[in-house]
Design a protein around this motif. Structure first.
Motif, PDB file in Angstrom:
ATOM      1  N   ILE A  58       0.859  -1.187   0.000  1.00  0.00           N
ATOM      2  CA  ILE A  58       0.000   0.000   0.000  1.00  0.00           C
ATOM      3  C   ILE A  58       0.893   1.234   0.000  1.00  0.00           C
ATOM      4  O   ILE A  58       1.853   1.316   0.768  1.00  0.00           O
ATOM      5  CB  ILE A  58      -0.929   0.032   1.228  1.00  0.00           C
ATOM      6  N   THR A  59       0.573   2.198  -0.852  1.00  0.00           N
ATOM      7  CA  THR A  59       1.251   3.488  -0.850  1.00  0.00           C
ATOM      8  C   THR A  59       0.254   4.535  -0.394  1.00  0.00           C
ATOM      9  O   THR A  59      -0.834   4.653  -0.958  1.00  0.00           O
ATOM     10  CB  THR A  59       1.779   3.840  -2.251  1.00  0.00           C
ATOM     11  N   ILE A  60       0.634   5.267   0.634  1.00  0.00           N
ATOM     12  CA  ILE A  60      -0.215   6.328   1.175  1.00  0.00           C
ATOM     13  C   ILE A  60       0.449   7.648   0.823  1.00  0.00           C
ATOM     14  O   ILE A  60       1.617   7.867   1.143  1.00  0.00           O
ATOM     15  CB  ILE A  60      -0.359   6.195   2.706  1.00  0.00           C
ATOM     16  N   VAL A  61      -0.295   8.522   0.153  1.00  0.00           N
ATOM     17  CA  VAL A  61       0.230   9.824  -0.251  1.00  0.00           C
ATOM     18  C   VAL A  61      -0.461  10.897   0.577  1.00  0.00           C
ATOM     19  O   VAL A  61      -1.683  10.902   0.703  1.00  0.00           O
ATOM     20  CB  VAL A  61      -0.012  10.069  -1.762  1.00  0.00           C
ATOM     21  N   VAL A  62       0.346  11.796   1.157  1.00  0.00           N
ATOM     22  CA  VAL A  62      -0.185  12.922   1.926  1.00  0.00           C
ATOM     23  C   VAL A  62       0.236  14.193   1.208  1.00  0.00           C
ATOM     24  O   VAL A  62       1.431  14.450   1.034  1.00  0.00           O
ATOM     25  CB  VAL A  62       0.352  12.922   3.374  1.00  0.00           C
TER      26      VAL A  62
END
Length: 133
Positions: A58-62
């Protein structure tokens, strides 16, 4: 007498099928390389000691406004925790956190806390390799 008989031409189809399967696999592999990964365009911070990691699950972008993006979903920290809790075996889930270079550190820490509340312990930070080092 057989010498004067006309022979019918035969087309061997088995080698042609093998070639067609080879071409099919080749085009599938090339096409998969051409499809970009889902994500949000951001300018990652740079690091002279950045290492390559295996592809995360999973890649979480903020972004700099604090909006959390997971694929096409825009989430808040509580929704992110629920999403990660619903994954099978969150303790072995590999997550990469990618923040814009102008994203405040407190926003990244809030997202890391949400991941840890869900039981995720493998969290990486995305960075670009600094040029000229």
């Amino acid at each position: 007498m057989r010498y004067f008989e006309t022979r019918k031409a035969r087309i061997e189809i088995i080698p042609m099928i093998d070639i067609m399967f080879f071409l099919l696999v080749f085009f599938i592999m090339v096409t998969l390389r051409m499809i970009p990964a889902d994500g949000i365009a951001s300018r990652l911070p740079t690091s002279s000691t950045a290492n390559s990691l295996p592809p995360p699950q999973i890649t979480i972008v903020v972004d700099r406004a604090g909006v959390i993006h997971v694929g096409a979903l825009d989430l808040d920290p509580h929704q992110l925790t629920r999403l990660l809790e619903n994954k099978p075996d969150p303790s072995h889930l590999q997550v990469v956190l990618a923040g814009d270079r102008h994203t405040p550190l407190q926003l990244l820490m809030r997202v890391m806390d949400a991941c840890r509340r869900a039981g995720v312990t493998r969290i990486g930070l995305a960075a670009q390799q600094a040029s000229g080092s």
